[in-house]
Motif scaffolding. Structure first.
Motif, PDB file in Angstrom:
ATOM      1  N   ALA A 196      36.115  46.690   3.678  1.00 52.30           N
ATOM      2  CA  ALA A 196      36.797  47.549   4.650  1.00 52.30           C
ATOM      3  C   ALA A 196      36.987  48.969   4.122  1.00 52.30           C
ATOM      4  O   ALA A 196      38.103  49.470   4.060  1.00 52.30           O
ATOM      5  CB  ALA A 196      38.144  46.941   5.037  1.00 52.30           C
ATOM      6  N   GLN A 308      33.247  43.640   6.096  1.00 47.23           N
ATOM      7  CA  GLN A 308      34.024  44.285   7.153  1.00 47.23           C
ATOM      8  C   GLN A 308      34.376  43.266   8.229  1.00 47.23           C
ATOM      9  O   GLN A 308      33.514  42.518   8.695  1.00 47.23           O
ATOM     10  CB  GLN A 308      33.234  45.435   7.780  1.00 47.23           C
ATOM     11  CG  GLN A 308      33.921  46.123   8.938  1.00 47.23           C
ATOM     12  CD  GLN A 308      35.168  46.890   8.513  1.00 47.23           C
ATOM     13  OE1 GLN A 308      35.114  47.708   7.597  1.00 47.23           O
ATOM     14  NE2 GLN A 308      36.288  46.648   9.178  1.00 47.23           N
ATOM     15  N   SER A 310      35.397  42.333  12.012  1.00 44.90           N
ATOM     16  CA  SER A 310      35.237  42.880  13.366  1.00 44.90           C
ATOM     17  C   SER A 310      36.578  43.064  14.055  1.00 44.90           C
ATOM     18  O   SER A 310      36.661  43.740  15.082  1.00 44.90           O
ATOM     19  CB  SER A 310      34.351  41.949  14.199  1.00 44.90           C
ATOM     20  OG  SER A 310      34.935  40.649  14.273  1.00 44.90           O
ATOM     21  N   ASP A 312      39.334  44.292  12.386  1.00 39.63           N
ATOM     22  CA  ASP A 312      40.125  45.216  11.574  1.00 39.63           C
ATOM     23  C   ASP A 312      40.735  46.278  12.480  1.00 39.63           C
ATOM     24  O   ASP A 312      40.033  46.963  13.229  1.00 39.63           O
ATOM     25  CB  ASP A 312      39.226  45.871  10.523  1.00 39.63           C
ATOM     26  CG  ASP A 312      39.998  46.542   9.402  1.00 39.63           C
ATOM     27  OD1 ASP A 312      41.036  47.164   9.686  1.00 39.63           O
ATOM     28  OD2 ASP A 312      39.550  46.447   8.248  1.00 39.63           O
ATOM     29  N   PRO A 317      35.839  49.065  12.611  1.00 40.40           N
ATOM     30  CA  PRO A 317      34.564  48.417  12.289  1.00 40.40           C
ATOM     31  C   PRO A 317      33.345  49.256  12.677  1.00 40.40           C
ATOM     32  O   PRO A 317      32.339  49.261  11.960  1.00 40.40           O
ATOM     33  CB  PRO A 317      34.622  47.109  13.091  1.00 40.40           C
ATOM     34  CG  PRO A 317      36.071  46.857  13.316  1.00 40.40           C
ATOM     35  CD  PRO A 317      36.708  48.201  13.429  1.00 40.40           C
ATOM     36  N   ASP A 338      30.125  39.782   7.403  1.00 40.76           N
ATOM     37  CA  ASP A 338      30.965  39.846   8.603  1.00 40.76           C
ATOM     38  C   ASP A 338      32.176  38.954   8.414  1.00 40.76           C
ATOM     39  O   ASP A 338      32.054  37.821   7.946  1.00 40.76           O
ATOM     40  CB  ASP A 338      30.181  39.365   9.829  1.00 40.76           C
ATOM     41  CG  ASP A 338      29.328  40.464  10.444  1.00 40.76           C
ATOM     42  OD1 ASP A 338      29.854  41.565  10.662  1.00 40.76           O
ATOM     43  OD2 ASP A 338      28.141  40.201  10.708  1.00 40.76           O
TER      44      ASP A 338
END
Length: 374
Positions: A196, A308, A310, A312, A317, A338
């Motif tokens: 992230a 990351q 989806s 967040d 993202p 993912d």
């Protein structure tokens, strides 16, 4: 007489040279053993020297952890763990927290035989303003921590390392990779992992869907940058709200196990309203500074891993995926993970896969490339 003068001159030069030698970037100042550590882990609170982008020297802090076992015949592999946002005040240093080991996903790597070097960065745990999301200053502090760890005999840290970070630390990891070859040619970067990561700073501060988290992070950035560089906040908030921004940053550390105080909640709501329609990309000098400290995908070497979620709500993202696509266009091998958890779990959720990927890079295995599916 000539020999006497030469001897005196040598003594004088030696005296004046001592402070410069003592402050050499990457030199260890102190390493104090930590009594209470997880099973199988030995650790030290460290102080060491680093420099900022202007060459100014700073004493900074962090933690170095290693397996609690006999020193191996060969130096241990090293992971530099770059932490996410804990705040910008001196008291917010991760190394000062009694919850450090519980909240530091990078410590999981010690069980796999790694030395984990966890710098606080400049200004956390040391009496100067923390350069929040300032790329070069942060990268220097990370690379110098890896150097300093090699001076701890019990750690047995080698010169080959990977860098792995989460959130603010994802930004730090990418900047560390960018700077490693030029700033620390004595070290060998093996791999880079970022969970992230904020990459385009203005876009991240604009597009994160959690407006309250955005307001707190904006306060950290504005307070840090205006204090360090004299940037005026007049184009962003009135004087009363500027005071709230500064107090939020000065008084609050990110806490994962405690509810914020009422004053903090009210301050965040006020800043969220005051900055609702403000895009720092369009407000100078903040826009130029944010661009200068965003991550240039063309400069990040591979192999690279990005994790990351989806869902967040803090690091958008779409911004991370755009960065990843730009990396792929450069031909850099990229492992993409993912996830579906919240922002705060990014590194923990991807830890097992990330450590395995890093180990494969140390072992010399060809890196996987997920660019076709991003």
């Amino acid at each position: 007489m000539r020999h006497l003068l030469a001897a005196v001159l040598l003594i004088v030069l030696s005296v004046f040279a001592l402070p410069a030698a003592a402050q050499q970037a990457g030199r260890l100042i102190a390493a104090d053993s930590i009594a209470e550590t997880p099973a199988g882990v030995q650790a030290w609170r460290v102080q060491y020297w680093t420099t900022n982008q202007n060459g100014q020297s700073f004493q900074v802090t962090g933690i170095v952890a290693a397996p609690r076992e006999a020193i191996p015949l060969r130096p241990r592999r090293v992971i530099a763990w770059t932490h996410g946002a804990w705040g910008v005040a001196e008291k917010c240093a991760p190394s000062l927290s009694p919850n450090f080991f519980d909240y530091t996903a990078g410590m999981d790597a010690v069980r796999s035989g790694y030395v984990v070097v966890a710098p606080d960065y400049i200004g956390l745990g040391s009496p100067t303003m923390h350069p929040f999301l300032v790329g070069t200053d942060t990268a220097n502090a990370v690379l110098d921590a890896v150097r300093a760890a090699r001076e701890i005999p019990g750690a047995a840290a080698g010169s080959s390392f990977a860098v792995w970070g989460e959130s603010q630390g994802g930004h730090a990891a990418l900047w560390t990779a960018t700077a490693a070859r030029s700033y620390a040619p004595d070290l060998t970067l093996v791999a880079t992992a970022a969970a992230a990561p904020p990459t385009d700073l203005a876009a991240n501060l604009r597009e994160g869907s959690d407006k309250n988290a955005r307001a707190l992070l904006m306060s950290f950035a504005l307070h840090s940058w205006s204090t360090l560089y004299g940037f005026s906040m007049d184009g962003i908030a009135n004087r009363a709200n500027q005071g709230i921004i500064n107090r939020l940053a000065q008084n609050n550390c990110v806490s994962l196990n405690a509810k914020p105080k009422l004053g903090t909640i009210l301050g965040i709501l006020t800043v969220a309203r005051a900055t609702r329609n403000k895009d720092i990309a369009r407000i100078e000098p903040f826009g130029s500074f944010a661009r200068a400290n965003s991550v240039d995908p063309a400069r990040v070497p591979g192999p690279l891993l990005i994790a990351q979620s989806s869902k967040d709500t803090i690091v958008a993202p779409a911004v991370t995926r755009k960065f990843a696509k730009a990396v792929c266009r450069r031909g850099t091998p990229l492992r993409w993970i993912d996830m579906t958890g919240d922002h705060g779990a990014s590194a923990r959720e991807s830890a097992q896969e990330t450590i395995g990927w890093i180990t494969a890079r140390f072992d010399g295995n060809p890196p996987p490339n997920d660019c076709r599916r991003i």
